[in-house]
Design an enzyme around this catalytic site. Structure first.
Site, mmCIF file in Angstrom:
data_model
loop_
_atom_site.group_PDB
_atom_site.id
_atom_site.type_symbol
_atom_site.label_atom_id
_atom_site.label_comp_id
_atom_site.label_asym_id
_atom_site.label_seq_id
_atom_site.Cartn_x
_atom_site.Cartn_y
_atom_site.Cartn_z
ATOM 1 C CE LYS A 139 63.889 128.675 53.176
ATOM 2 N NZ LYS A 139 65.043 127.793 53.300
ATOM 3 C CB THR B 38 70.064 126.139 56.241
ATOM 4 O OG1 THR B 38 71.208 125.253 56.440
ATOM 5 C CG2 THR B 38 69.289 125.755 54.964
ATOM 6 C CD GLU C 116 63.423 121.105 58.038
ATOM 7 O OE1 GLU C 116 63.304 121.546 56.712
ATOM 8 O OE2 GLU C 116 64.209 120.337 58.189
ATOM 9 C CG ASN D 117 65.236 117.117 57.327
ATOM 10 O OD1 ASN D 117 65.686 117.943 56.375
ATOM 11 N ND2 ASN D 117 64.531 117.692 58.593
#
Length: 406
Positions: free
Chosen positions: A178, A189, A275, A401
């Site tokens: 992920k 991350t 993202e 975000n």
């Protein structure tokens, strides 16, 4: 080596499962992976000085170097910056998982991902583990459920399964990962878990992962942020019954090739799902003095916000790339540098041996409208080469975000 349909529990002797237990409002948020017999393992962890409780727990297990049996992962809550209570909650997660699976807490890796600075909802997690543990299995769907259970802002599951032949035995490797935001070199991350039924010496496995991680996970970037919870872990339980790999022979190199391919695929999938990303960028620097110089140059280009926004705007502003190289700290000669873009089988040369090349702006704009774009930097300083992967920086990234805790 070939790709097969599978999931994290496809290698012999593994079970898995995932379900929604209520940490998140919706989507699965708890996963368990079990090796039916003790497995050797290798792991890499975040370089962030602020480390989540789960990372500290796992690092302690790694130092003891004993075998492990299971991984329990929750999403929706990072359990980072939560002090002594966070450490105690991680220990309870390991203890409860061990009790349900019939192993020791020190044989259970723990991973958490999500919002930082919020205590784990143990009143939800403990019964969730009790509920999920009896449901884990070797079925494909159970493994897919586990892959879904580790997702946060991810839009797709990141999985791959491979088979290769080692010592006359079929060996299987499967991975799930992920990661979508807070992605940066020196562990993105991300969480990445690999299972394999190969029989291999633990120190050799660790050596392989360290080398592979340097060229895969440590060469990706979405936004320049390194998380508190990053980890990649490989479990090998020997159920393929090949002669144990205990030296760097042909069997080792075959396994290494498969493991590298699996991890590179997962690393790329993380970046492709960045993202708000609309572009997938592959940057290659060839002809550098050293491999380290090449890596530094690649990373500097991938992490430049000016380069990333130019790619989002489909603007062939190659000067931003040279600028990022110039402040990287790597040793190279700008006067011997060539640069080109390529996409969908087309390419355009923008700079050759330090001099700008007159190019068709309309053609460059058309080329940059592709999603997958390669940037090739050719130096004349040596023979070293490095490749890394990243994405553009879009309006959608800011939106995602800005609303992360909403």
């Amino acid at each position: 080596m070939h790709t097969i349909e599978g999931s994290i529990n496809t290698p012999k002797g593994f079970k898995a499962g995932g379900k929604h237990i209520g940490i998140k409002r919706k989507r699965k948020d708890l996963s368990i992976v079990l090796s039916e017999k003790p497995a050797v393992f290798a792991a890499m962890f975040t370089t962030n000085k602020v480390k989540a409780a789960s990372v500290l727990w796992n690092m302690d297990i790694e130092r003891k170097a004993g075998p492990i049996r299971a991984i329990v992962i929750n999403s929706g809550n990072a359990n980072a910056c939560t002090g002594k209570q966070g450490m105690e909650d991680t220990k309870v997660m390991a203890q409860k998982t061990a009790a349900m699976l019939g192993c020791e807490p020190e044989e259970v890796f723990v991973a958490s991902t999500g919002v930082i600075g919020v205590p784990l909802p143990m009143d939800v997690l403990v019964p969730g583990i009790e509920s999920l543990a009896p449901e884990i299995s070797g079925e494909l769907q159970a493994g897919l459920n586990a892959a879904e259970g580790i997702m946060t802002t991810d839009t797709t599951m990141k999985i791959l399964s491979l088979e290769t032949e080692i010592g006359g035995k079929t060996v299987t490797l499967s991975g799930m990962a992920k990661g979508s935001g807070m992605i940066h070199p020196n562990m993105a991350t991300m969480l990445s878990f690999i299972t394999t039924d190969v029989a291999i010496d633990q120190e050799l496995l660790r050596r392989a992962l360290r080398k592979i991680g340097k060229d895969t996970y440590n060469m990706i970037s979405v936004d320049g942020d390194t998380s508190t919870n990053d980890m990649v872990m490989v479990m090998a339980n020997g159920s393929a019954e090949n002669t144990i790999i205990d030296q760097e022979d042909n069997d080792y190199h075959k396994f290494y090739k498969a493991l590298h391919h699996l991890n590179e695929h997962l690393a790329k999938e993380i970046v492709k799902d960045g993202e708000g990303a609309s572009k997938f960028l592959e940057v290659t620097v060839d002809g550098a003095k050293t491999s380290e110089d090449a890596r530094i140059l690649v990373k500097s280009i991938l992490t430049s916000n000016l380069v990333k926004t130019a790619m989002f705007g489909e603007d062939a502003n190659w000067g931003r790339i040279l600028c990022a190289m110039g402040y990287s700290g790597a040793d190279f000669d700008p006067d011997k540098t060539s640069l080109e873009f390529s996409a969908a089988g087309q390419r355009i040369l923008l700079m050759k041996e330090g001099l700008p090349i007159s190019f068709d702006e309309d053609f460059a704009y058309e080329l940059l409208q592709n999603r997958d774009i390669s940037i090739l930097i050719q130096l004349e300083d040596g023979n070293a080469k490095a490749t890394g992967w990243g994405c553009d920086l879009s309006y959608e990234y800011v939106k995602i975000n800005g609303e992360y805790r909403s």
